[in-house]
Design a protein around this motif. Structure first.
Motif, PDB file in Angstrom:
ATOM      1  N   GLU A  23       0.582  -1.363   0.072  1.00  0.00           N
ATOM      2  CA  GLU A  23       0.449   0.264   0.194  1.00  0.00           C
ATOM      3  C   GLU A  23       1.448   1.519   0.039  1.00  0.00           C
ATOM      4  O   GLU A  23       0.715   2.169  -0.289  1.00  0.00           O
ATOM      5  CB  GLU A  23      -1.111   0.126   1.148  1.00  0.00           C
ATOM      6  CG  GLU A  23      -2.140  -1.049   1.372  1.00  0.00           C
ATOM      7  CD  GLU A  23      -3.244  -0.642   1.996  1.00  0.00           C
ATOM      8  OE1 GLU A  23      -3.571  -0.239   2.551  1.00  0.00           O
ATOM      9  OE2 GLU A  23      -3.950  -2.206   2.540  1.00  0.00           O
ATOM     10  N   LEU A  40      -8.360  -0.591  -3.014  1.00  0.00           N
ATOM     11  CA  LEU A  40      -7.596  -1.641  -2.940  1.00  0.00           C
ATOM     12  C   LEU A  40      -9.103  -3.066  -3.180  1.00  0.00           C
ATOM     13  O   LEU A  40      -9.276  -3.322  -3.586  1.00  0.00           O
ATOM     14  CB  LEU A  40      -6.971  -2.086  -2.490  1.00  0.00           C
ATOM     15  CG  LEU A  40      -5.245  -1.694  -2.768  1.00  0.00           C
ATOM     16  CD1 LEU A  40      -4.217  -1.488  -1.332  1.00  0.00           C
ATOM     17  CD2 LEU A  40      -4.630  -2.102  -3.898  1.00  0.00           C
ATOM     18  N   LEU A  54      -7.601 -10.031  -7.631  1.00  0.00           N
ATOM     19  CA  LEU A  54      -6.495  -8.720  -7.189  1.00  0.00           C
ATOM     20  C   LEU A  54      -6.581  -9.754  -5.303  1.00  0.00           C
ATOM     21  O   LEU A  54      -7.489  -9.937  -5.158  1.00  0.00           O
ATOM     22  CB  LEU A  54      -7.392  -7.691  -6.825  1.00  0.00           C
ATOM     23  CG  LEU A  54      -5.604  -6.236  -6.296  1.00  0.00           C
ATOM     24  CD1 LEU A  54      -4.876  -6.356  -6.917  1.00  0.00           C
ATOM     25  CD2 LEU A  54      -6.426  -5.289  -5.841  1.00  0.00           C
ATOM     26  N   GLU A  55      -5.275 -10.400  -5.190  1.00  0.00           N
ATOM     27  CA  GLU A  55      -4.571 -11.275  -4.317  1.00  0.00           C
ATOM     28  C   GLU A  55      -3.245 -10.358  -3.218  1.00  0.00           C
ATOM     29  O   GLU A  55      -3.047  -9.142  -4.166  1.00  0.00           O
ATOM     30  CB  GLU A  55      -4.203 -12.334  -4.453  1.00  0.00           C
ATOM     31  CG  GLU A  55      -5.124 -12.946  -5.019  1.00  0.00           C
ATOM     32  CD  GLU A  55      -4.851 -15.054  -5.373  1.00  0.00           C
ATOM     33  OE1 GLU A  55      -3.619 -14.939  -5.102  1.00  0.00           O
ATOM     34  OE2 GLU A  55      -5.691 -15.538  -5.582  1.00  0.00           O
ATOM     35  N   ARG A  56      -3.408 -10.124  -1.700  1.00  0.00           N
ATOM     36  CA  ARG A  56      -3.222  -9.836  -1.044  1.00  0.00           C
ATOM     37  C   ARG A  56      -2.258 -10.736  -0.959  1.00  0.00           C
ATOM     38  O   ARG A  56      -2.432 -12.264  -0.424  1.00  0.00           O
ATOM     39  CB  ARG A  56      -3.046  -8.952   0.242  1.00  0.00           C
ATOM     40  CG  ARG A  56      -1.964  -8.657   1.174  1.00  0.00           C
ATOM     41  CD  ARG A  56      -2.744  -7.270   2.326  1.00  0.00           C
ATOM     42  NE  ARG A  56      -1.891  -7.659   3.350  1.00  0.00           N
ATOM     43  CZ  ARG A  56      -2.187  -8.158   4.562  1.00  0.00           C
ATOM     44  NH1 ARG A  56      -3.519  -8.948   5.008  1.00  0.00           N
ATOM     45  NH2 ARG A  56      -1.057  -8.111   5.291  1.00  0.00           N
ATOM     46  N   TRP A  61       0.516  -6.476  -3.126  1.00  0.00           N
ATOM     47  CA  TRP A  61      -0.295  -6.885  -3.881  1.00  0.00           C
ATOM     48  C   TRP A  61      -0.268  -6.814  -5.298  1.00  0.00           C
ATOM     49  O   TRP A  61       0.590  -6.279  -5.548  1.00  0.00           O
ATOM     50  CB  TRP A  61      -1.519  -5.467  -3.977  1.00  0.00           C
ATOM     51  CG  TRP A  61      -2.126  -5.699  -2.642  1.00  0.00           C
ATOM     52  CD1 TRP A  61      -2.462  -4.527  -1.217  1.00  0.00           C
ATOM     53  CD2 TRP A  61      -3.883  -6.131  -1.693  1.00  0.00           C
ATOM     54  NE1 TRP A  61      -2.614  -4.887  -0.063  1.00  0.00           N
ATOM     55  CE2 TRP A  61      -4.207  -5.137  -0.752  1.00  0.00           C
ATOM     56  CE3 TRP A  61      -4.261  -6.884  -2.590  1.00  0.00           C
ATOM     57  CZ2 TRP A  61      -4.626  -5.771  -0.232  1.00  0.00           C
ATOM     58  CZ3 TRP A  61      -5.326  -7.006  -1.661  1.00  0.00           C
ATOM     59  CH2 TRP A  61      -5.588  -6.079  -0.801  1.00  0.00           C
ATOM     60  N   GLU A 155      -1.196 -15.780   2.466  1.00  0.00           N
ATOM     61  CA  GLU A 155      -1.635 -13.942   2.753  1.00  0.00           C
ATOM     62  C   GLU A 155      -0.162 -14.106   3.728  1.00  0.00           C
ATOM     63  O   GLU A 155       0.105 -12.398   3.882  1.00  0.00           O
ATOM     64  CB  GLU A 155      -3.036 -13.852   3.225  1.00  0.00           C
ATOM     65  CG  GLU A 155      -3.084 -12.013   3.247  1.00  0.00           C
ATOM     66  CD  GLU A 155      -4.448 -11.886   3.695  1.00  0.00           C
ATOM     67  OE1 GLU A 155      -4.583 -11.139   4.499  1.00  0.00           O
ATOM     68  OE2 GLU A 155      -5.583 -12.757   3.105  1.00  0.00           O
TER      69      GLU A 155
END
Length: 189
Positions: A23, A40, A54-56, A61, A155
């Protein structure tokens, strides 16, 4: 800048980047008051049912292929590098016991860590030295990286399987050998 404009810029930054972006990385390209977290969240919702999502992973990200499209992409997959069982055992020890020293890895595995094992894991970007333990000899401590989390689709470290799960699946051998064996080949062979 509106929320929709922020989302468009965040989307473009993520598409253009070869690496996951945090971020903070995204915010560095936007005005100070831009709602990055909201952008996001909006993009996660927008792409949830698409071919990509979209994945963290860790702090970063990135866009990933949606798993339900995987059967259609099998021909375009590239063969990734294979690691030895020793390297994977070492990686698992670092992941579950970090920060951990080489001597601690050897004590847990029951064998000496070959010279290149940690080097291979470092080249892959999966582990890195974190600092030095405040003990005699000040040994280096090792930790996993966000690249490790990304490679294993995690994650965070909390997503690693718990010991009980691994034990139930029969994937854990009882710890027995107190002796440290040497996995390196003999010099004379």
């Amino acid at each position: 800048m509106t929320g929709e404009e922020t989302a468009r810029v965040v989307e473009a930054l993520l598409f253009a980047s070869a690496e996951p972006l945090s971020e903070a990385d995204l915010a560095a390209h936007l005005p100070e008051d831009a709602p990055v977290a909201d952008a996001l969240a909006a993009l996660v919702a927008h792409y949830a049912t698409r071919g990509i999502r979209l994945e963290r992973h860790g702090a970063g990200w990135s866009f990933r292929t949606n798993p339900d499209t995987a059967p259609y992409l099998e021909r375009s997959r590239t063969q990734s590098r294979r690691f030895s069982q020793a390297a994977m055992e070492t990686l698992a020890i670092v992941a579950y016991h970090q920060p951990v020293t080489r001597a601690e890895i050897e004590a847990i595995r029951g064998v000496a860590v070959a010279k290149g094992t940690l080097d291979q894991l470092m080249e892959a970007g999966w582990v890195r030295p974190k600092g030095r333990r405040e003990t005699a000899g000040r040994p280096v401590t090792w930790v996993t990286t966000d690249v490790f989390l990304d490679a294993f689709d995690l994650e965070g470290l909390g997503d690693l399987p718990k010991r009980e799960e691994l034990d139930r699946l029969g994937l854990l051998a009882p710890l027995g050998a107190d002796e440290v064996q040497d996995e390196r080949p003999d010099e004379g062979s």
